[in-house]
Design a protein around this motif. Sequence first.
Motif, PDB file in Angstrom:
ATOM      1  N   THR A   1      -5.270   0.846   1.692  1.00 31.26           N
ATOM      2  CA  THR A   1      -6.473   0.048   1.494  1.00 31.26           C
ATOM      3  C   THR A   1      -6.321  -1.410   1.929  1.00 31.26           C
ATOM      4  OG1 THR A   1      -5.709  -0.312  -0.733  1.00 31.26           O
ATOM      5  CG2 THR A   1      -7.271   1.448  -0.416  1.00 31.26           C
TER       6      THR A   1
ATOM      7  N   SER B   1      -8.283  -0.381  -9.945  1.00 23.06           N
ATOM      8  CA  SER B   1      -7.054   0.135 -10.558  1.00 23.06           C
ATOM      9  C   SER B   1      -7.328   1.394 -11.360  1.00 23.06           C
ATOM     10  CB  SER B   1      -6.441  -0.907 -11.483  1.00 23.06           C
ATOM     11  OG  SER B   1      -6.042  -2.014 -10.757  1.00 23.06           O
TER      12      SER B   1
ATOM     13  N   SER C   1      -1.903   5.608  -5.485  1.00 17.27           N
ATOM     14  CA  SER C   1      -2.626   4.502  -6.118  1.00 17.27           C
ATOM     15  C   SER C   1      -2.335   3.190  -5.396  1.00 17.27           C
ATOM     16  CB  SER C   1      -2.285   4.396  -7.592  1.00 17.27           C
ATOM     17  OG  SER C   1      -0.895   4.389  -7.758  1.00 17.27           O
TER      18      SER C   1
ATOM     19  N   VAL D   1     -13.531   4.907  -2.715  1.00 18.45           N
ATOM     20  CA  VAL D   1     -12.571   3.887  -2.290  1.00 18.45           C
ATOM     21  C   VAL D   1     -12.775   3.560  -0.815  1.00 18.45           C
ATOM     22  CG1 VAL D   1     -10.124   3.455  -1.897  1.00 18.45           C
ATOM     23  CG2 VAL D   1     -10.872   4.374  -4.056  1.00 18.45           C
TER      24      VAL D   1
ATOM     25  N   HIS E   1      -7.038   8.883  -9.973  1.00 16.69           N
ATOM     26  CA  HIS E   1      -6.611   9.541  -8.733  1.00 16.69           C
ATOM     27  C   HIS E   1      -5.157   9.992  -8.844  1.00 16.69           C
ATOM     28  CE1 HIS E   1      -5.299   9.554  -4.478  1.00 16.69           C
ATOM     29  NE2 HIS E   1      -6.541   9.828  -4.190  1.00 16.69           N
ATOM     30  N   ASP E   2      -4.315   9.093  -9.321  1.00 15.17           N
ATOM     31  CA  ASP E   2      -2.892   9.384  -9.424  1.00 15.17           C
ATOM     32  C   ASP E   2      -2.631  10.499 -10.442  1.00 15.17           C
ATOM     33  OD1 ASP E   2      -0.071   9.072 -10.174  1.00 15.17           O
ATOM     34  OD2 ASP E   2      -0.138   7.342  -8.863  1.00 15.17           O
TER      35      ASP E   2
ATOM     36  N   ARG F   1     -10.545  14.303  -6.604  1.00 16.94           N
ATOM     37  CA  ARG F   1      -9.817  13.258  -5.893  1.00 16.94           C
ATOM     38  C   ARG F   1     -10.571  12.817  -4.644  1.00 16.94           C
ATOM     39  NH1 ARG F   1      -3.685  13.549  -3.971  1.00 16.94           N
ATOM     40  NH2 ARG F   1      -4.790  13.348  -2.023  1.00 16.94           N
TER      41      ARG F   1
ATOM     42  N   ASN G   1     -11.668   9.192  -3.382  1.00 22.77           N
ATOM     43  CA  ASN G   1     -11.315   8.690  -2.058  1.00 22.77           C
ATOM     44  C   ASN G   1     -12.548   8.232  -1.294  1.00 22.77           C
ATOM     45  OD1 ASN G   1      -8.571   8.802  -2.002  1.00 22.77           O
ATOM     46  ND2 ASN G   1      -8.484  10.922  -1.297  1.00 22.77           N
TER      47      ASN G   1
ATOM     48  N   ASP H   1       0.823  -1.220   0.000  1.00 23.94           N
ATOM     49  CA  ASP H   1       0.000   0.000   0.000  1.00 23.94           C
ATOM     50  C   ASP H   1       0.846   1.255   0.000  1.00 23.94           C
ATOM     51  OD1 ASP H   1      -2.436  -1.136   0.180  1.00 23.94           O
ATOM     52  OD2 ASP H   1      -2.537  -1.064   2.358  1.00 23.94           O
TER      53      ASP H   1
ATOM     54  N   HIS I   1      -7.965   4.388  -9.294  1.00 21.45           N
ATOM     55  CA  HIS I   1      -6.733   4.936  -8.734  1.00 21.45           C
ATOM     56  C   HIS I   1      -5.806   5.492  -9.799  1.00 21.45           C
ATOM     57  CE1 HIS I   1      -6.706   3.518  -4.330  1.00 21.45           C
ATOM     58  NE2 HIS I   1      -7.060   4.747  -4.460  1.00 21.45           N
TER      59      HIS I   1
END
Lengths: 174, 421
Positions: free
Chosen positions: B182, B133, B101, B172, B139-140, B165, B169, B95, B136
């Motif tokens: 996570t 994936s 990510s 997620v 997100h990244d 973002r 989050n 993580d 994220h």
Amino acid sequence: MSTFALDRVTAQFPEAVAERYFDRTGGAWAVIHAEHLPKVAAFLKSELDFKLFISIDGVDRLHLAENDPRFEVVYFLRSLTRGEHVRLKVRVNETQEIPSLTSLFKGANWWERFVWDFYGIRFSGHPDLRRVLLYEEFQGHPLRKDYALRDRQPLIPERPIKDIFRGPGTSGVS
Amino acid sequence: MADTHKPAVHPSPDVPNPDTDSYAQESELEAHLQAKPMYINMGPSHPATHGTVRLKLHLEGETISDADCEIGFLHRGFQKSCENVTWTQCLPYTDRLNYASPLMNNFGFLTAVEKLIGLEIPERAQYVRVIGSELHRIHDHLTCVAATSMELGGFAPFLFGMEARELINDRVAELTGARLTTSFGRVGGLNRDLPEGWIGKTLKSLDKIRELALECESLLSRNRIFVDRMKGTGVISADDALDWGWTGPCLRACGVDYDLRKARPYWVYDQLDFDVPIGEHGDNYDRYLMRIEEMKQSDRILRQALAKIPDGPIIVNDWRIALPPKPEVYGTIEGVISHFKLVMEGIQVPPGEVYDATESANGELGWYIVSDGGGRPYKVHVRAPGFPILSAMPAIVKGGLLADLIPTFDTINMIGGEVEQ
């Protein structure tokens, strides 16, 4: 799994290849004698188009059944046109040196420093073989299997923290 | 006693000051820049260097004539830690490799372990892995684009990026129970199934995220100042990028078509329809555009995957790999034994070695894993995409201006966690 590249290498440099095998997942490996590594890598890069330099790392085989020579250094290259990986291995002892690939692949620079930093394997001909993730004053090579898990080398005195008795915590200073 | 800090004589405009005299005499137009070569330390912990990276720069005027990069001594001992815990206990360490990510790092590690065991995971789990994936990945990329804009002086896109973002989050957090760390996957599948109503909520969030990303794009892509600072700076040729071992959006910005999702499809990527954007010049602007385009493609993948996700189990039904269901643990002796053995001894991965890679947000996330047949990995090597990219940093900033270093450092998206391992 295509073994095109390894077949070509074996045909071209029969003296360089010490062993060839498939791992359980179908990956093809070749064990190369250290002194022949640069010419094999050069051949792979220029003739067979293995231009993408993936990574290098070491394995300390101290606790494995076959552990002589002690270290294995693994090399991963990839050809984008052929869509194939090449996995090479070089087996060395603590005192042996491996010729550096920095003149061939720029990316080898930091990875070789990484292997030197954590396993203490020297690369001859490397222009700048310093530690990369640890500080210069650090003693020893922490990814060797005989390096104690809880060995700590703080540069400044650490605050006393009670040991939690599990996982790689502090060394139990009270 | 006299105060030594105070000057004995008060300065007056009539009395020449020896320290500043030479400059004071010159008019502003004639003032010269300091041309003497000098060394500058950027960092550690410079606001524009994410992490404890220290760049030792040798400057001639404003031109960087030499550069050296020290990653910083934050090394956490990722490999050593993994080699001393069970396979499942490695997850929390993965993580923390890339905090923008984490799901991708989780799943990448698990995919390598599953390949070593020779395990096929259920289709539903594969879909959830794709969804996690791609969320994220957006997100990244949002983090990178927003931070780039902020460090070049544009604050509004940063706020829009952060708002989008946050939405990711939240989703997620609903899915995994944590916002950043996570630890969601398990060998053979996933920790738990999607929560009720999550798909609908995610689709709604995606609409909002697309809107916000578009807002960022419209503020930046044609902005005179932004474009001038990005175009033609931090240039790298395709051959050099391959030589350095670049992968991901940074490599594709040079015009090289290499994406593991297409080159060697894993999970269910071959059943989804998406394009791989390719850049042309390999400069900062192309790397920025790549990320904008990839977010759109991720959005496409997500919508397809959310529509197509099948019902079924989320983890393999094999008690040597996955924990037995709770009623079995509480009700049967076999369940108790399996649970106990898995927790105390770990999954018994057969001896062997494997190299496997997935396409994470920054490029190829490769894992070389050696097992000696025990419940713990014998060796875990992570080929983090940021490491080779950062190693090329000194070479590409050499000869450029000091000011160009900031956008270059931003667009290569160096993540401290994975580089320092």
